[in-house]
Design a protein around this motif. Structure first.
Motif, short mmCIF file in Angstrom:
data_model
loop_
_atom_site.label_atom_id
_atom_site.label_comp_id
_atom_site.label_asym_id
_atom_site.label_seq_id
_atom_site.Cartn_x
_atom_site.Cartn_y
_atom_site.Cartn_z
N MET A 70 0.86 -1.17 0.00
CA MET A 70 0.00 0.00 0.00
C MET A 70 0.91 1.24 0.00
N LEU A 71 0.62 2.18 -0.88
CA LEU A 71 1.57 3.28 -1.09
C LEU A 71 1.21 4.55 -0.33
N PHE A 72 2.22 5.20 0.17
CA PHE A 72 2.07 6.53 0.78
C PHE A 72 3.11 7.44 0.16
N GLN A 73 2.70 8.68 -0.17
CA GLN A 73 3.68 9.70 -0.57
C GLN A 73 3.98 10.52 0.67
N VAL A 74 5.25 10.63 1.05
CA VAL A 74 5.64 11.41 2.22
C VAL A 74 6.64 12.46 1.80
N GLU A 75 6.30 13.74 2.04
CA GLU A 75 7.27 14.80 1.75
C GLU A 75 7.97 15.15 3.06
N MET A 76 9.27 15.13 3.04
CA MET A 76 10.06 15.33 4.27
C MET A 76 10.97 16.54 4.06
N THR A 77 10.81 17.53 4.90
CA THR A 77 11.65 18.74 4.78
C THR A 77 12.50 18.85 6.04
N VAL A 78 13.81 18.94 5.83
CA VAL A 78 14.68 19.08 7.02
C VAL A 78 15.82 20.01 6.64
N LYS A 79 16.07 20.97 7.47
CA LYS A 79 17.07 22.02 7.18
C LYS A 79 18.49 21.52 7.47
N VAL A 84 3.13 21.94 -9.37
CA VAL A 84 4.26 21.21 -9.95
C VAL A 84 5.49 21.36 -9.08
N LYS A 85 6.25 20.27 -8.96
CA LYS A 85 7.54 20.32 -8.24
C LYS A 85 8.61 19.68 -9.11
N PRO A 86 9.67 20.42 -9.42
CA PRO A 86 10.76 19.81 -10.18
C PRO A 86 11.55 18.87 -9.26
N LEU A 87 11.74 17.61 -9.71
CA LEU A 87 12.45 16.63 -8.90
C LEU A 87 13.84 16.39 -9.50
N CYS A 88 14.77 15.95 -8.67
CA CYS A 88 16.03 15.47 -9.21
C CYS A 88 16.51 14.33 -8.30
N SER A 89 17.51 13.61 -8.76
CA SER A 89 17.87 12.39 -8.02
C SER A 89 18.46 12.76 -6.67
N ASN A 90 18.23 11.86 -5.72
CA ASN A 90 18.71 12.06 -4.34
C ASN A 90 19.92 11.15 -4.11
N SER A 91 20.94 11.72 -3.50
CA SER A 91 22.19 10.94 -3.34
C SER A 91 21.96 9.68 -2.50
N TRP A 132 10.59 1.15 0.59
CA TRP A 132 10.73 2.56 0.17
C TRP A 132 11.02 2.52 -1.33
N HIS A 133 10.01 2.73 -2.16
CA HIS A 133 10.14 2.55 -3.62
C HIS A 133 10.99 3.64 -4.27
N HIS A 134 10.66 4.91 -3.93
CA HIS A 134 11.34 6.03 -4.62
C HIS A 134 11.75 7.09 -3.61
N LEU A 135 12.84 7.76 -3.92
CA LEU A 135 13.31 8.88 -3.09
C LEU A 135 13.87 9.93 -4.03
N TRP A 136 13.16 11.05 -4.17
CA TRP A 136 13.63 12.14 -5.03
C TRP A 136 13.89 13.38 -4.20
N ARG A 137 14.75 14.26 -4.68
CA ARG A 137 14.98 15.55 -4.06
C ARG A 137 14.12 16.55 -4.81
N VAL A 138 13.46 17.46 -4.09
CA VAL A 138 12.77 18.55 -4.78
C VAL A 138 13.84 19.59 -5.10
N ALA A 139 14.06 19.81 -6.41
CA ALA A 139 15.17 20.69 -6.83
C ALA A 139 15.09 22.03 -6.12
N ASP A 140 16.29 22.51 -5.69
CA ASP A 140 16.41 23.86 -5.13
C ASP A 140 15.70 24.01 -3.78
N SER A 141 15.58 22.94 -3.04
CA SER A 141 14.95 23.11 -1.70
C SER A 141 15.49 22.03 -0.77
N TYR A 142 15.05 22.08 0.45
CA TYR A 142 15.46 21.08 1.44
C TYR A 142 14.44 19.95 1.54
#
Lengths: 87, 87, 87, 87, 87, 87, 87, 87, 87, 87
Positions: free
Chosen positions: C1-10, D72-79, C31-41
């Motif tokens: 069962m899938l959950f999308q979790v956005e995690m922001t940490v400075k 929309v959120k631009p994504l990029c790969s996470n290390s 944990w299927h996918h892990l992407w960085r949101v470009a230009d943010s934490y």
């Protein structure tokens, strides 16, 4: 597995179709609690479903669903709760 | 009379003092349900109190109250609910 | 069962402890996918868990959890998706 | 290059035209994932496009685009991701 | 490919390190415009990068990045614009 | 003097009247840049006007103005910008 | 050209340095009005400046600027106003 | 006693009835200033009234009141202002 | 003239200095009502003052004012109220 | 037990039916205060009811309820209030 779903609809909620559908789910154990938020058009429901898909199915089949604003929170048991099953 | 109170605190909630206090209220029937919102620091509680003053007293005496963000919703029974007392 | 979790940490997310923990979950299929949101934490993760409790457990055990802001969305398959299992 | 696009539309999404268009993009590899946010009218899509212009073109040609709220959120790969291509 | 990035930082932005870094990117053509939002601590930058990953790299290497709030918008050419390359 | 104006309108922007009006302003140097925010109905314009009154006049005469949501930010040159005139 | 600037600072605004600086600008005609929003830490100022750059310079040189939250609105004369110069 | 009232109405404000009513109040000294917020449908008015009731009466009798969104701030003189009466 | 002021402070409000000051104002008739919002750190006060300046003076002299978030609403009598003076 | 209810309705509140209903409740002691928020379509009411259910019943039977936005705050007496019953 429990979900808290707040449903706001600007129509008198307890129309026959809506009432029948929700009471059937309550009797089946899928819908544990249904409260009205005093002085508003919102209701809080506690659903007990197999998985997200079943939640989607049960809620989206509410007759009023097209007119509803919904917000969902996935719940899980709290280590301080004294209830075994936390129904 | 039921109130839904969402309590968010950035500390591990289930510290001994907090756990003891909340379980005592649950056994007394004042605090019907306590769930954790999955993946967050929030908890949802369903309180059954005599009036607003009692709600204020019970919640503000939680050891973590000074560190909590709380939001309260007064609940009342829903004509579609199949539960008599709606506990 | 899938959950999308956005995690922001400075904090720089990919500290050894954090990286090891998340890669172990990824290898286990939780944990299927892990992407960085470009230009943010912020990071977006797609989790595949048994139920809400498991989601709570996996995410709250992230070393950085105490410093994270998280927002969770329960996902389910979409009738227009061409993927069978929708991993 | 990946973009996460959340699309909310108060109409049954999976109308023939919409379904056909989105499945064609999925088969072409432009649209990697399409999930429904349980209990709501929102869908989450992961697009893989050449550049912003292609994202604009693909999404704005969705039959329901005029009735959609999108974010929309631009994504990029996470290390920390174990996936090479992070599809 | 263009991105508009608004960067807010409660420190005097034009410190030597920050200035040198940003001017180098501007000379390289990666950073087309840099304006100050009058009467505030915000700046608006128009970046021209290969893809999201490059945006992430360029912005997260700004010396002040750890102290910045950023919000990003992917831009693309507008059919009404008279500029060919829309730099 | 530069203003950044974001214009959101739920109608296809590039209708003849709108296009002609905006291109005339662009040629006159009053409207430096016009970008589309990918995947949305928003456009970002950079105006170069004499004063606030001229901004009011130019924008409120856009044929679609009655249907637009606008938000304006007064810009000024940034000491780190390498552009003299910052057009 | 007029700008309305709301300045909120959690410090007693009328410190000597702040008072002297603002009164000098008022006498010079750059700062037409300065009101306190009753019962809060906010002040509303009406500035009359040559252009955005001058606004940025005047406001950012307020001694308390580093501790201020500001929001700016560009004003222009209203066709219903009976004031010629709308000072 | 001064109030700042921001009035937003999606109709051309300066219709004859509206203009006449507001100019009469301006001549009477009840309505000190009326500015347009550049590039938007908002206007800022500075009212000088006896008390809240008079504010309510004057504003609610604007012909466009039923179509307006209003937000009001009670103002009072600022110890740094050089104006005696702060009109 | 009545104002509703909501005061939120994360400190135990009823400290001696605060209590004495507020009770003196209540006895003087300037502060008609003071209620606690159940289960939170907020209080609602109904003030009866000569004008905005007096409101500013009374509230800003509360010992806890520097630590308070306040929001004010100017009230006036309602034609449906059965109270003459609407205290 | 007191509740503060803010009721906003874009219709002239004091229509005969509404006025009669609300004045009857005021005479019965259930509705202590009714003020108009100056310069807006909002009213603030202080209700004194047995429990949440009675609040729900009284407010939802207001003729204009279907057109109202309401927000409710449960009040309780404040230890600094000099009023015994805090009516």
């Amino acid at each position: 597995m429990l979900f808290q779903v707040e449903m706001t609809v600007k129509l008198p909620l307890s129309m026959p179709a809506e009432k029948a559908y929700s009471q059937e789910l309550q009797r089946s154990g899928k819908w544990h609690h249904l409260w009205r938020v005093a002085d508003s058009y919102s209701n809080v429901g506690i659903f007990d479903v197999k998985d997200n898909a079943e939640l989607q199915e049960l809620v989206s089949n509410l007759p009023f669903f097209p007119y509803m604003e919904t917000s969902v929170k996935p719940l899980c048991s709290n280590s301080s709760s004294i209830r075994e099953d936390d129904s």
